[in-house]
Scaffold this motif. Structure first.
Motif, mmCIF file in Angstrom:
data_model
loop_
_atom_site.group_PDB
_atom_site.id
_atom_site.type_symbol
_atom_site.label_atom_id
_atom_site.label_comp_id
_atom_site.label_asym_id
_atom_site.label_seq_id
_atom_site.Cartn_x
_atom_site.Cartn_y
_atom_site.Cartn_z
ATOM 1 N N LEU A 45 48.626 32.100 43.732
ATOM 2 C CA LEU A 45 47.433 31.917 42.906
ATOM 3 C C LEU A 45 47.517 32.828 41.736
ATOM 4 N N GLY A 48 43.956 31.872 39.099
ATOM 5 C CA GLY A 48 42.520 31.759 39.201
ATOM 6 C C GLY A 48 41.864 32.617 38.172
ATOM 7 N N MET A 176 39.520 30.248 41.446
ATOM 8 C CA MET A 176 40.127 29.577 42.592
ATOM 9 C C MET A 176 39.437 29.876 43.904
ATOM 10 N N SER A 234 43.626 32.020 48.983
ATOM 11 C CA SER A 234 42.567 31.530 48.108
ATOM 12 C C SER A 234 41.953 30.255 48.672
ATOM 13 N N ALA A 296 40.105 24.434 39.944
ATOM 14 C CA ALA A 296 40.183 25.090 41.246
ATOM 15 C C ALA A 296 40.068 24.119 42.417
ATOM 16 N N VAL A 331 48.151 25.218 40.168
ATOM 17 C CA VAL A 331 47.603 24.029 40.811
ATOM 18 C C VAL A 331 48.511 22.835 40.546
#
Length: 468
Positions: A45, A48, A176, A234, A296, A331
């Motif tokens: 992650l 985020g 996120m 996350s 997210a 993502v």
């Protein structure tokens, strides 16, 4: 200073092997690397975004007290005392001068900017620019913002730009976790990794509950997170808006372990739309999925759509990325993994920081193995192009439509101390076939929708990439 970073791959508007020390205009020095979450491709992650947003009630649960008492002062080494004292100092809000805001933006560019086009940036010219700008006092905050705008414009990069506090706050959909923290995988002394909080929303849910920058996350709702990636953790933190999650953290490097109950505050909206399209009685059904942006919720909601469409009998899939301008890089990478075999190359990244110079490969079995069409057009950009090229180059999908936008650059978004922000180009990516698409885009296989028999034939004759 609060500097928060998010890796984006967005078109223009209509992060730590080195630990440079930033000395602010007022003379105080802080570790820039610890105050900036530059993880674009380092932990799962890294992307985020943590930013100022309306406060939500987030209290420590009376039913979940500290799991272990704080160590006595005699058990702490001098180094631990020094570290904790520094952390306490860093979390104290401070007034920032107009000159300090300008220098903050200058330092971000100095540490992170990747000049990918016009070659206007060099350490020497950039240092001279700071000396010129700060040679006289800056009387108003508005004037400081104008100076930052001109300073960034001088780089000749259309993607590196200034964000007003209002523009910055609108990016909350990229948080996120839903609790306002950003996690980063940090090497530990035993050769493994631990998850640390390297960015959080000031007065956000996690901050209000007592989590601070530098805390190590140990467990989520009783699940030990050792060995898990930042992206996985996350996902564990995510949940319905206004529900609660219990996070076990170790404060700082030497502090106590504590469990905190935090109320989630989600801002993102689902970017996924899906339906099952049944053909005539003799033809298999097609699962159609439209993805509007990589926010997210994109991966989680796309997984739900794919599983439901499979349960409904979909034999083929259409992933519609038309008009999808991008979003969170990580993502996009995680979504590409849903279609690829383990070991398949997703993308190569390049940047000044070593964390940007790596090959990203799929590391999980695919969720879907059926033939796929990816619909693209001239507004399919950035993270969308990462997904499209990964599926195409690995012979998992055919591309249908128009040449894509052609943006192969990665930006990080940094929050400045007054709530404004700067977007800075920090890296670039190339396709699994080592094609630099920036400025060129991706040419689709078909302009019009082909028959599924043609799709199967195209994929069966597709030359496989050699990995390893």
């Amino acid at each position: 200073m609060r500097a928060i970073s998010l890796a984006l791959t967005l078109p223009p508007p209509s992060q730590t092997a080195k630990n440079p020390i930033l000395c602010k205009f007022n003379g105080s020095c802080i570790n820039w690397a610890e105050k900036t979450v530059v993880g674009v491709l380092s932990g799962a992650l890294s992307f985020g975004l943590l930013l100022s947003s309306p406060c939500s009630i987030a209290l420590q649960s009376p039913l979940s007290p500290s799991l272990s008492p704080p160590p006595s002062s005699t058990s702490l080494s001098e180094s631990c005392r020094d570290i904790e004292q520094e952390e306490k100092v860093e979390t104290v809000p401070e007034l920032v001068s107009n000159e300090g805001i300008v220098e903050e933006a200058w330092q971000i560019v100095n540490d992170s900017f990747l000049d990918t086009g016009r070659h206007r940036w060099s350490p020497e010219t950039w240092l001279k620019k700071k000396e010129d700008i700060l040679s006289s006092s800056i009387q108003t905050r508005s004037k400081a913002h104008q100076i930052i705008k001109r300073m960034l414009a001088s780089l000749g990069d259309p993607y590196t730009r200034f964000l007003t506090p209002d523009e910055f706050s609108k990016m909350a959909r990229y948080d996120m976790t839903g609790v306002g923290i950003n996690l980063r995988e940090v090497p530990d002394e035993n050769g493994g990794v631990k998850l640390k909080v390297l960015g959080l929303i000031l007065d956000g849910p996690a901050h209000s509950a007592g989590i601070r920058q530098g805390d190590e996350v140990l467990a989520v709702n009783g699940v030990d997170v050792q060995g898990k990636s930042a992206f996985e953790v996350s996902s564990l933190l995510q949940g319905p808006n206004e529900t609660f999650v219990i996070i076990q953290v170790k404060h700082g490097n030497c502090g106590p372990v504590e469990s905190l109950e935090i109320q989630r505050q989600l801002v993102a909206r689902t970017p996924v739309f899906y339906r099952l399209e049944k053909q005539d009685n003799n033809s298999p059904s097609v699962g159609y999925m439209r993805l509007k942006e990589f926010n997210a919720l994109a991966r989680k909601d796309l997984v739900i759509a794919m599983k439901r469409l499979q349960d409904m009998g979909a034999s083929y899939f259409v992933l519609d990325l038309r008009d999808n301008l991008g979003g969170l890089v990580q993502v996009g990478i995680e979504i590409a993994k849903l279609f690829l075999n383990e070991g398949d190359m997703i993308t190569y990244t390049v940047g000044r920081d070593p964390q940007f110079q790596k090959a990203i490969v799929a590391d999980i079995p695919p969720l879907v193995t059926a033939p796929v069409m990816v619909l693209v057009n001239d507004r399919t950009a950035s993270a969308s192009e990462i997904v499209a090229s990964a599926l195409h180059d690995n012979c998992r999908a055919v591309l249908v439509g128009e040449r894509t936008y052609g943006k192969g650059l990665i930006q990080s978004v940094f929050e400045l101390d007054d709530g404004s922000g700067v977007v800075v180009t920090v890296g670039k990516y190339v396709t699994p076939q080592h094609k630099d698409i920036n400025g060129y885009g991706i040419v689709p296989d078909y302009q019009n929708l082909p028959a599924w028999s043609d799709v199967r034939q195209h994929l069966s004759y597709c030359p496989k990439l050699q990995h390893g």
